[in-house]
Design an enzyme around this catalytic site. Sequence first.
Site, mmCIF file in Angstrom:
data_model
loop_
_atom_site.group_PDB
_atom_site.id
_atom_site.type_symbol
_atom_site.label_atom_id
_atom_site.label_comp_id
_atom_site.label_asym_id
_atom_site.label_seq_id
_atom_site.Cartn_x
_atom_site.Cartn_y
_atom_site.Cartn_z
ATOM 1 N N GLU A 43 0.827 -1.202 0.000
ATOM 2 C CA GLU A 43 0.000 0.000 0.000
ATOM 3 C C GLU A 43 0.862 1.253 0.000
ATOM 4 O OE1 GLU A 43 -0.717 2.341 3.500
ATOM 5 O OE2 GLU A 43 -2.556 1.173 3.674
ATOM 6 N N ASP A 58 -5.415 -4.108 -2.355
ATOM 7 C CA ASP A 58 -5.377 -2.651 -2.525
ATOM 8 C C ASP A 58 -3.976 -2.186 -2.907
ATOM 9 O OD1 ASP A 58 -4.320 -3.118 0.053
ATOM 10 O OD2 ASP A 58 -5.032 -1.201 0.816
#
Length: 399
Positions: free
Chosen positions: A104, A161
Site C-alpha cells: 500500500e 489494494d
Amino acid sequence: MSLPRPFAGCRAGRRARALLAALLVAHPLAGVPARAQQSEAVIVPPATAVPGAPQPEAQNRPASGPVLAGSLGDDPGWRAYRARFVTERGRIVDTANGLISHSEGQGYGLLLAVAANDRAAFERIWGWTRANLMVRTDELIAWRWAPDQRPAVSDMNNATDGDILVAWALTEAAEAWGEPSYRTAARRIAVEFGRKTILFKDQHGPLLLPAVTGFSARERADGPLVNLSYWVFPAFQRLAIVAPEYDWAALVRSGVEILRAARFGPASLPTEWVSAKDEALRPADGFPPLFSYNAIRVPLYLAWGGIGRPEDYAPFQALWGGIERERLPIVDTRDGRPVEWLSEPGYTALPALVACARDGTPFPEGLRTVQDNQNYYPTTLHLLALIAARMRYPSCLRS
C-alpha cells in the site's frame, strides 16, 4: 502482523494496539507458519480464477477520470514527504508501524511521485518495490516488508489494494512519460489481481477479495469477506487503459451498491471487514465491528472518483461534522460510540474533502498545506485528499 494489510493504518496508542491484537488473533492466517503461507498464497480458489467473458466492446472502452500526472505540482508537501518517508533506495517507511513497508505504501508513494512529476523518485520507489516485494511466483506483490525480520518478507500473501495502487500508478506513469515498461508492468499486475481476486459472478455484483488467500467462501464460513476501503474507485476508472478486457465500471457500481448496503448500527457506517456470504451484508465474524483506520479511506476514494449521491457521503459528514473537528473517531458500529481517536491533523483533510465533494465547502486554509512532523499515514491521506480536490473540485481550493 500477519494480516494482508487490513490494519497497516494502525497508529500508536495502547488501545489501538489492543484492537490490532484482536484482529491478529482472528485472522485466518494467524499462527500459520510462513512456509505454509507461502505455499498457499499461489493457490487460487476456482471461484476467483476465471473472469467473466470480456465484453465485445472491451477493447474500445475508454478510460474515464482526470489525469493524475502533475496534479500536485511543485507542492512543498511532496518534498517534505519524500525527505521524511522515502529512503534513498525507494522504500516508503511507515513511521508509526514499526518502520515497516508495505505494498500500500509503495503504491501511494508511486502515485504521489507521478502527481508531483517526480520521475526520479518514481524510479527509486518502483525499483525497490520490484526488488523486495515482487517475490511471489505470480505478478502480485507481497504485502509486508519488515526491517527487523529475516527474511524481511515473512508473509507471501498479497494485499489487493496495494496491487491496485501500484498498477494504477504505473498506468499513470506510462501515460505521462511514455515509458512502455511501465505499461507492461501495470497490465501484468492488473490482469493478475483481476483474475485471482475479483469474483465476477457474485450475488452482490463483482466482489474484490482483499487477498488471494484467506477471505474466500472456501476458506471462511462467513466468506467471502470484503473491505470497502480496497475499492479504489479512481484507479478503476483508469485501469481500462492497460486491461480493457475487464469491466471496471461494473466493479465501481458494485462497490457503491455494497457501500449503500453496508450501513451498520445507529451511525450507518461500514465496518472494516464485511461478510458478503448472504444477501444481507453483515460485519465479519471474529473482527471488531469498527469503522476504523481502513474505512476512513472509503469517502476519500468515493470523492476522488467523483461518484456517488449526496446521501452516500451523509454518514461520514454527520460523523465528522460535530464539535470534535480536530480529530477523527474510530467508531464501534454496534452503538455508534468512539473507542479511539485519530488526532494527527492530516486526518482532518478527509472531512474537508467530503464537505467539498458534497457541498462545495472550501478547504480550510490550514489544510491547504501539509504539516511537518506527522506520521506516514495521516501525511499520506492529507496529500491524497489535496490531490483529489485538485483533480475533481479545484474550486474548493481557490481563495
